[in-house]
Motif scaffolding. Structure first.
Motif, PDB file in Angstrom:
ATOM      1  N   SER A   3       0.335  -1.392   0.170  1.00 16.31           N
ATOM      2  CA  SER A   3       0.532  -0.168   0.294  1.00 16.31           C
ATOM      3  C   SER A   3       1.265   0.872   0.095  1.00 16.31           C
ATOM      4  O   SER A   3       1.937   1.279   0.004  1.00 16.31           O
ATOM      5  CB  SER A   3      -0.813   0.305   0.982  1.00 16.31           C
ATOM      6  N   ASP A   4       0.118   2.197  -0.960  1.00 21.61           N
ATOM      7  CA  ASP A   4       0.910   3.371  -0.701  1.00 21.61           C
ATOM      8  C   ASP A   4       0.096   4.366   0.336  1.00 21.61           C
ATOM      9  O   ASP A   4       0.515   5.929   0.444  1.00 21.61           O
ATOM     10  CB  ASP A   4       1.428   4.201  -1.951  1.00 21.61           C
ATOM     11  N   ASN A   5      -0.634   4.273   1.667  1.00 22.44           N
ATOM     12  CA  ASN A   5      -1.267   4.652   1.873  1.00 22.44           C
ATOM     13  C   ASN A   5      -0.967   4.381   3.997  1.00 22.44           C
ATOM     14  O   ASN A   5      -0.662   3.605   3.913  1.00 22.44           O
ATOM     15  CB  ASN A   5      -2.894   4.978   2.142  1.00 22.44           C
ATOM     16  N   PRO A  21      -1.843   9.425   1.961  1.00 25.38           N
ATOM     17  CA  PRO A  21      -1.089   9.258   1.137  1.00 25.38           C
ATOM     18  C   PRO A  21       1.010   9.003   1.749  1.00 25.38           C
ATOM     19  O   PRO A  21       0.808  10.015   1.776  1.00 25.38           O
ATOM     20  CB  PRO A  21      -0.772  10.425   0.077  1.00 25.38           C
ATOM     21  N   GLY A  23       4.494   6.962   1.100  1.00 28.00           N
ATOM     22  CA  GLY A  23       5.729   6.626   0.029  1.00 28.00           C
ATOM     23  C   GLY A  23       5.286   5.492  -0.389  1.00 28.00           C
ATOM     24  O   GLY A  23       4.260   5.048   0.179  1.00 28.00           O
ATOM     25  N   ASP A  24       5.874   5.210  -1.650  1.00 29.40           N
ATOM     26  CA  ASP A  24       5.938   3.982  -2.640  1.00 29.40           C
ATOM     27  C   ASP A  24       5.819   2.633  -1.855  1.00 29.40           C
ATOM     28  O   ASP A  24       7.216   2.693  -0.927  1.00 29.40           O
ATOM     29  CB  ASP A  24       6.380   3.580  -3.345  1.00 29.40           C
ATOM     30  N   ALA A  26       4.762   1.741   1.706  1.00 29.51           N
ATOM     31  CA  ALA A  26       4.467   2.490   3.037  1.00 29.51           C
ATOM     32  C   ALA A  26       4.333   0.956   4.120  1.00 29.51           C
ATOM     33  O   ALA A  26       3.124  -0.492   3.829  1.00 29.51           O
ATOM     34  CB  ALA A  26       3.661   3.050   3.268  1.00 29.51           C
ATOM     35  N   ASN A  42       8.325   3.726   3.804  1.00 32.77           N
ATOM     36  CA  ASN A  42       8.927   3.791   3.137  1.00 32.77           C
ATOM     37  C   ASN A  42       9.673   2.367   2.030  1.00 32.77           C
ATOM     38  O   ASN A  42      10.257   3.360   1.519  1.00 32.77           O
ATOM     39  CB  ASN A  42       7.941   4.343   1.505  1.00 32.77           C
ATOM     40  N   ASN A  44       9.635   0.349  -1.261  1.00 35.65           N
ATOM     41  CA  ASN A  44      10.307   0.905  -1.943  1.00 35.65           C
ATOM     42  C   ASN A  44      10.832   2.184  -2.978  1.00 35.65           C
ATOM     43  O   ASN A  44      11.458   2.118  -3.770  1.00 35.65           O
ATOM     44  CB  ASN A  44       8.733   0.732  -3.067  1.00 35.65           C
ATOM     45  N   ASP A  45      10.669   3.504  -2.150  1.00 36.90           N
ATOM     46  CA  ASP A  45      11.474   4.623  -2.421  1.00 36.90           C
ATOM     47  C   ASP A  45      11.829   5.131  -1.417  1.00 36.90           C
ATOM     48  O   ASP A  45      12.604   6.294  -1.784  1.00 36.90           O
ATOM     49  CB  ASP A  45       9.697   5.973  -3.281  1.00 36.90           C
ATOM     50  N   THR A  49       7.982   8.406   5.450  1.00 38.76           N
ATOM     51  CA  THR A  49       6.495   9.993   5.161  1.00 38.76           C
ATOM     52  C   THR A  49       6.886  10.642   7.008  1.00 38.76           C
ATOM     53  O   THR A  49       6.501   9.778   7.871  1.00 38.76           O
ATOM     54  CB  THR A  49       6.141   9.407   4.575  1.00 38.76           C
TER      55      THR A  49
END
Length: 112
Positions: A3-5, A21, A23-24, A26, A42, A44-45, A49
């Motif tokens: 998820s990104d949320n 929201p 990051g990629d 999360a 996060n 993946n990125d 956050t």
């Protein structure tokens, strides 16, 4: 970590109050109860956050130092306002919120 949320859930009713929201990828979450800041690793990125817990809005995104990808764990010390980020098999870093810079590398280990 797909998820990104981040979902904000009412603990009494188990109802989703907000979706924030991040990051990629999360994943891990930590809360500073003194400042009401929420930190999300996060995967993946390769970022963290920062969410304001009062307004459920993103304040900023931090890029952990050390050049190592994939933050997998996160912790917060409310006593000294520091953020601890564990990255996949490489570093465990210490940050101070105000400076947003690493103070030093605490542990270095290798994942086999």
């Amino acid at each position: 970590m797909n998820s990104d949320n981040v979902s904000v859930i009412d603990g009494a009713t188990n109802t989703v109050l907000a979706t924030v929201p991040a990051g990629d990828g999360a994943g891990a979450v930590a809360v500073n109860t003194s400042t009401n800041a929420i930190y999300v690793a996060n995967f993946n990125d390769n970022t963290v956050t920062v969410i304001d817990g009062l307004t459920n809005t993103v304040v900023t995104t931090i890029i952990p130092a050390g050049g190592s990808p994939f933050p997998t764990g996160i912790g917060v010390s409310s006593l000294n306002n520091s953020i601890y980020v564990a990255e996949l098999g490489i570093f465990f870093l210490l940050f101070k919120k105000r400076e947003k810079l690493p103070l030093y590398v605490i542990v270095r280990w290798w994942h086999y």
